[in-house]
Design a protein around this motif. Structure first.
Motif, PDB file in Angstrom:
ATOM      1  N   ARG A  70       0.836  -1.199   0.000  1.00  0.00           N
ATOM      2  CA  ARG A  70       0.000   0.000   0.000  1.00  0.00           C
ATOM      3  C   ARG A  70       0.876   1.257   0.000  1.00  0.00           C
ATOM      4  O   ARG A  70       0.593   2.224  -0.721  1.00  0.00           O
ATOM      5  N   ASP A  71       1.952   1.242   0.765  1.00  0.00           N
ATOM      6  CA  ASP A  71       2.874   2.390   0.767  1.00  0.00           C
ATOM      7  C   ASP A  71       3.453   2.626  -0.627  1.00  0.00           C
ATOM      8  O   ASP A  71       3.602   3.771  -1.058  1.00  0.00           O
ATOM      9  N   TRP A  72       3.792   1.544  -1.321  1.00  0.00           N
ATOM     10  CA  TRP A  72       4.332   1.674  -2.669  1.00  0.00           C
ATOM     11  C   TRP A  72       3.290   2.274  -3.619  1.00  0.00           C
ATOM     12  O   TRP A  72       3.624   3.120  -4.465  1.00  0.00           O
ATOM     13  N   ARG A  73       2.044   1.838  -3.487  1.00  0.00           N
ATOM     14  CA  ARG A  73       0.989   2.388  -4.342  1.00  0.00           C
ATOM     15  C   ARG A  73       0.885   3.905  -4.158  1.00  0.00           C
ATOM     16  O   ARG A  73       0.865   4.676  -5.126  1.00  0.00           O
ATOM     17  N   LEU A  74       0.835   4.335  -2.915  1.00  0.00           N
ATOM     18  CA  LEU A  74       0.670   5.760  -2.639  1.00  0.00           C
ATOM     19  C   LEU A  74       1.904   6.555  -3.047  1.00  0.00           C
ATOM     20  O   LEU A  74       1.789   7.673  -3.571  1.00  0.00           O
ATOM     21  N   ALA A  75       3.078   5.989  -2.822  1.00  0.00           N
ATOM     22  CA  ALA A  75       4.311   6.692  -3.178  1.00  0.00           C
ATOM     23  C   ALA A  75       4.445   6.841  -4.686  1.00  0.00           C
ATOM     24  O   ALA A  75       4.810   7.916  -5.187  1.00  0.00           O
ATOM     25  N   LEU A  76       4.153   5.772  -5.438  1.00  0.00           N
ATOM     26  CA  LEU A  76       4.266   5.863  -6.898  1.00  0.00           C
ATOM     27  C   LEU A  76       3.224   6.829  -7.456  1.00  0.00           C
ATOM     28  O   LEU A  76       3.503   7.592  -8.384  1.00  0.00           O
ATOM     29  N   ARG A  77       2.039   6.795  -6.875  1.00  0.00           N
ATOM     30  CA  ARG A  77       1.003   7.739  -7.301  1.00  0.00           C
ATOM     31  C   ARG A  77       1.466   9.174  -7.079  1.00  0.00           C
ATOM     32  O   ARG A  77       1.312  10.032  -7.955  1.00  0.00           O
ATOM     33  N   GLU A  78       2.035   9.430  -5.917  1.00  0.00           N
ATOM     34  CA  GLU A  78       2.499  10.785  -5.617  1.00  0.00           C
ATOM     35  C   GLU A  78       3.621  11.218  -6.557  1.00  0.00           C
ATOM     36  O   GLU A  78       3.590  12.322  -7.124  1.00  0.00           O
ATOM     37  N   VAL A  79       4.598  10.331  -6.756  1.00  0.00           N
ATOM     38  CA  VAL A  79       5.796  10.732  -7.486  1.00  0.00           C
ATOM     39  C   VAL A  79       5.576  10.666  -8.999  1.00  0.00           C
ATOM     40  O   VAL A  79       5.778  11.656  -9.714  1.00  0.00           O
ATOM     41  N   LEU A  80       5.185   9.500  -9.521  1.00  0.00           N
ATOM     42  CA  LEU A  80       5.069   9.357 -10.966  1.00  0.00           C
ATOM     43  C   LEU A  80       3.922  10.196 -11.514  1.00  0.00           C
ATOM     44  O   LEU A  80       4.091  10.924 -12.503  1.00  0.00           O
ATOM     45  N   ALA A  81       2.764  10.120 -10.881  1.00  0.00           N
ATOM     46  CA  ALA A  81       1.639  10.927 -11.352  1.00  0.00           C
ATOM     47  C   ALA A  81       1.957  12.415 -11.226  1.00  0.00           C
ATOM     48  O   ALA A  81       1.617  13.209 -12.110  1.00  0.00           O
ATOM     49  N   GLY A  82       2.625  12.776 -10.130  1.00  0.00           N
ATOM     50  CA  GLY A  82       2.968  14.179  -9.928  1.00  0.00           C
ATOM     51  C   GLY A  82       3.934  14.695 -10.970  1.00  0.00           C
ATOM     52  O   GLY A  82       3.779  15.805 -11.496  1.00  0.00           O
ATOM     53  N   LEU A  83       4.929  13.896 -11.309  1.00  0.00           N
ATOM     54  CA  LEU A  83       5.905  14.313 -12.316  1.00  0.00           C
ATOM     55  C   LEU A  83       5.266  14.432 -13.694  1.00  0.00           C
ATOM     56  O   LEU A  83       5.538  15.380 -14.445  1.00  0.00           O
ATOM     57  N   LEU A  84       4.415  13.482 -14.045  1.00  0.00           N
ATOM     58  CA  LEU A  84       3.736  13.558 -15.342  1.00  0.00           C
ATOM     59  C   LEU A  84       2.835  14.788 -15.413  1.00  0.00           C
ATOM     60  O   LEU A  84       2.786  15.486 -16.437  1.00  0.00           O
ATOM     61  N   ALA A  85       2.134  15.073 -14.329  1.00  0.00           N
ATOM     62  CA  ALA A  85       1.267  16.253 -14.303  1.00  0.00           C
ATOM     63  C   ALA A  85       2.078  17.535 -14.391  1.00  0.00           C
ATOM     64  O   ALA A  85       1.578  18.561 -14.885  1.00  0.00           O
TER      65      ALA A  85
END
Length: 266
Positions: A229-244
């Motif tokens: 679950r931590d990995w899901r939230l971290a990847l969402r924050e980082v990868l989604a944030g960078l793409l946005a």
């Protein structure tokens, strides 16, 4: 002793009910769902196939070992969306299906195929980006909502949307089964790394960045759900944030990390 050379599976389009029932059973086996709750049912596949969309199976020694279902998307007459592809290991059926799907689309004048995958699964990222030459168009948080199968149960269904431009040099090279080089800029900064099985956030303000994923998130979901679950939230924050923020993924390196840049497209 060298590994045996596998012959490519035979790929063919599927239309008959018996064939589609076999696909349904195969998908239930792969996704770990009961027969009364398949990832896609026979009626849906029958309708899509009858309407001229793409339903195909991969056969090894006469046995169904993989299948894929796709339908036309927007913009009309240019794009197809590949909704589901599943393959048993050991037959190279996934690659054979994608290459057949590409040929099928090109024969109909299409230019692009899209599909989604879980960006936390390293082997899928390697296959989609490093082996097929696809690109990530978008990060889609919890795209399918709650899904009750053995692979996705208990986790948000975040997905990366892949774009596969069929005439792009990288994709043409992939179709020829050539290797696609992934360049890591020398000054790339780690924005997300694996530290003892847990995600560790780094800097995200550099021009070139590396975003890591765990070696086996599917196993981690069973052995340490909290870490998964931590990995899901971290990847969402980082990868989604960078793409946005305007960064783009240029590849997947070492079967373990996304390479991103804010620099101009080559």
């Amino acid at each position: 002793m060298s590994a045996p050379v596998l012959s490519a599976p035979a790929i063919r389009e599927l239309h008959e009910l018996e064939e589609l029932e076999s696909v349904c059973a195969l998908f239930c086996e792969i996704w770990g769902t009961p027969a009364n709750n398949p990832p896609i049912n026979v009626e849906q596949m029958r309708a899509l196939s009858h309407a001229g969309n793409y339903v195909a199976g991969a056969y090894a020694d006469g046995r169904l070992v993989g299948a894929t279902v796709a339908f036309f998307g927007a913009p009309i007459a240019r794009t197809m969306h590949s909704h589901i592809t599943g393959a048993l290991p050991g037959h190279a059926a996934g690659l054979a299906l994608k290459l057949h799907q590409r040929d099928w689309a090109l024969d109909r004048g299409l230019h692009r195929i899209t599909w989604t995958y879980d960006p936390l699964i390293a082997r899928n990222a390697h296959f989609n980006l490093a082996k097929l030459g696809g690109v990530i168009d978008a990060y889609l948080p919890n795209f399918y909502g709650t899904v009750d199968d053995a692979i996705n149960a208990g986790t948000d269904t975040d997905r990366a949307m892949v774009g596969w431009d069929l005439a792009e040099p990288r994709v043409v090279a992939a179709a020829r089964r050539e290797s696609i080089p992934v360049v890591v800029p020398p000054g790339a900064v780690a924005a997300l790394t694996d530290r003892d099985g847990r995600p560790a956030l780094g800097r995200t303000d550099a021009e070139d960045l590396l975003v890591g994923v765990p070696a086996d998130i599917e196993k981690l979901r069973h052995t340490d759900p909290a870490a998964a679950r931590d990995w899901r939230l971290a990847l969402r924050e980082v990868l989604a944030g960078l793409l946005a923020d305007g960064a783009r993924v240029t590849g997947f390196h070492g079967r373990s990390r996304y390479v991103l840049t804010r620099g101009p497209a080559a």
